[in-house]
Motif scaffolding. Structure first.
Motif, PDB file in Angstrom:
ATOM      1  N   CYS A 107      -5.954   0.485   5.523  1.00 51.61           N
ATOM      2  CA  CYS A 107      -6.463   1.857   5.418  1.00 51.61           C
ATOM      3  C   CYS A 107      -7.524   1.986   4.325  1.00 51.61           C
ATOM      4  CB  CYS A 107      -5.325   2.838   5.145  1.00 51.61           C
ATOM      5  SG  CYS A 107      -4.661   2.748   3.469  1.00 51.61           S
TER       6      CYS A 107
ATOM      7  N   CYS B 108       0.851  -1.193   0.000  1.00 53.52           N
ATOM      8  CA  CYS B 108       0.000   0.000   0.000  1.00 53.52           C
ATOM      9  C   CYS B 108       0.880   1.235   0.000  1.00 53.52           C
ATOM     10  CB  CYS B 108      -0.915   0.017   1.218  1.00 53.52           C
ATOM     11  SG  CYS B 108      -1.919   1.512   1.321  1.00 53.52           S
TER      12      CYS B 108
ATOM     13  N   CYS C  92      -0.243   3.696   3.341  1.00 52.97           N
ATOM     14  CA  CYS C  92       0.134   3.415   4.725  1.00 52.97           C
ATOM     15  C   CYS C  92       1.311   2.451   4.827  1.00 52.97           C
ATOM     16  CB  CYS C  92      -1.065   2.858   5.501  1.00 52.97           C
ATOM     17  SG  CYS C  92      -1.483   1.155   5.086  1.00 52.97           S
TER      18      CYS C  92
ATOM     19  N   TYR D 122       1.328  -0.732   4.152  1.00 56.72           N
ATOM     20  CA  TYR D 122       0.959  -2.120   4.434  1.00 56.72           C
ATOM     21  C   TYR D 122       1.517  -3.035   3.343  1.00 56.72           C
ATOM     22  CZ  TYR D 122      -1.928  -6.300   4.909  1.00 56.72           C
ATOM     23  OH  TYR D 122      -2.342  -7.583   5.038  1.00 56.72           O
TER      24      TYR D 122
ATOM     25  N   CYS E 252      -6.428  -1.800   0.099  1.00 57.45           N
ATOM     26  CA  CYS E 252      -5.638  -2.084   1.289  1.00 57.45           C
ATOM     27  C   CYS E 252      -6.568  -2.484   2.437  1.00 57.45           C
ATOM     28  CB  CYS E 252      -4.840  -0.841   1.675  1.00 57.45           C
ATOM     29  SG  CYS E 252      -3.999  -0.997   3.262  1.00 57.45           S
TER      30      CYS E 252
HETATM   31 ZN    ZN Z   1      -3.005   1.122   3.342  1.00 56.82          ZN
END
Ligand code: ZN
Length: 110
Positions: free
Chosen positions: A90, A68, A71, A73, A87
């Motif tokens: 988020c 991601c 964020c 991830y 994601c």
């Molecule tokens: Zn994210």
């Protein structure tokens, strides 16, 4: 004597083309679909096939997992060949696509 032709020359050609691309660098499924001229959703099936057939030729398919961009991830690196759309952390949709390449597994002679 003539060799019998492969029953599915086009499928083989596509996989050879994909393998060639992946030998030269990392590509996403979207890149590959454009480069080889097939639908993005077809790419995953061909990659799965390559992932199984390549080890016999001393190569393997490496997958860089999706991430991601909002964020950070990192998607689990279980062999997921299709692109996640969102994601789970988020719910952002600005994702770095999973990328693929080939690596040789041949070890130097002992
Ligand atoms: Zn994210």
């Amino acid at each position: 004597m003539t060799e019998p032709r492969s029953p599915a020359p086009r499928q083989t050609t596509i996989r050879q083309a994909l393998a060639d691309m992946l030998r030269h660098g990392e590509h996403s499924a979207r890149d590959l679909s454009r480069l080889v001229g097939i639908a993005e959703k077809e790419v995953a099936g061909h990659l799965a096939h390559l992932g199984k057939s390549l080890p016999a030729h001393g190569e393997r398919l490496l997958v860089t997992s999706a991430e991601c961009l909002a964020c950070g991830y990192a998607f689990p690196s279980r062999t997921r060949l299709t692109r996640p759309s969102r994601c789970p952390q988020c719910h952002g949709t600005h994702l770095a696509e999973p990328r693929f390449r080939l690596s040789t597994t041949r070890r130097p002679a002992d």
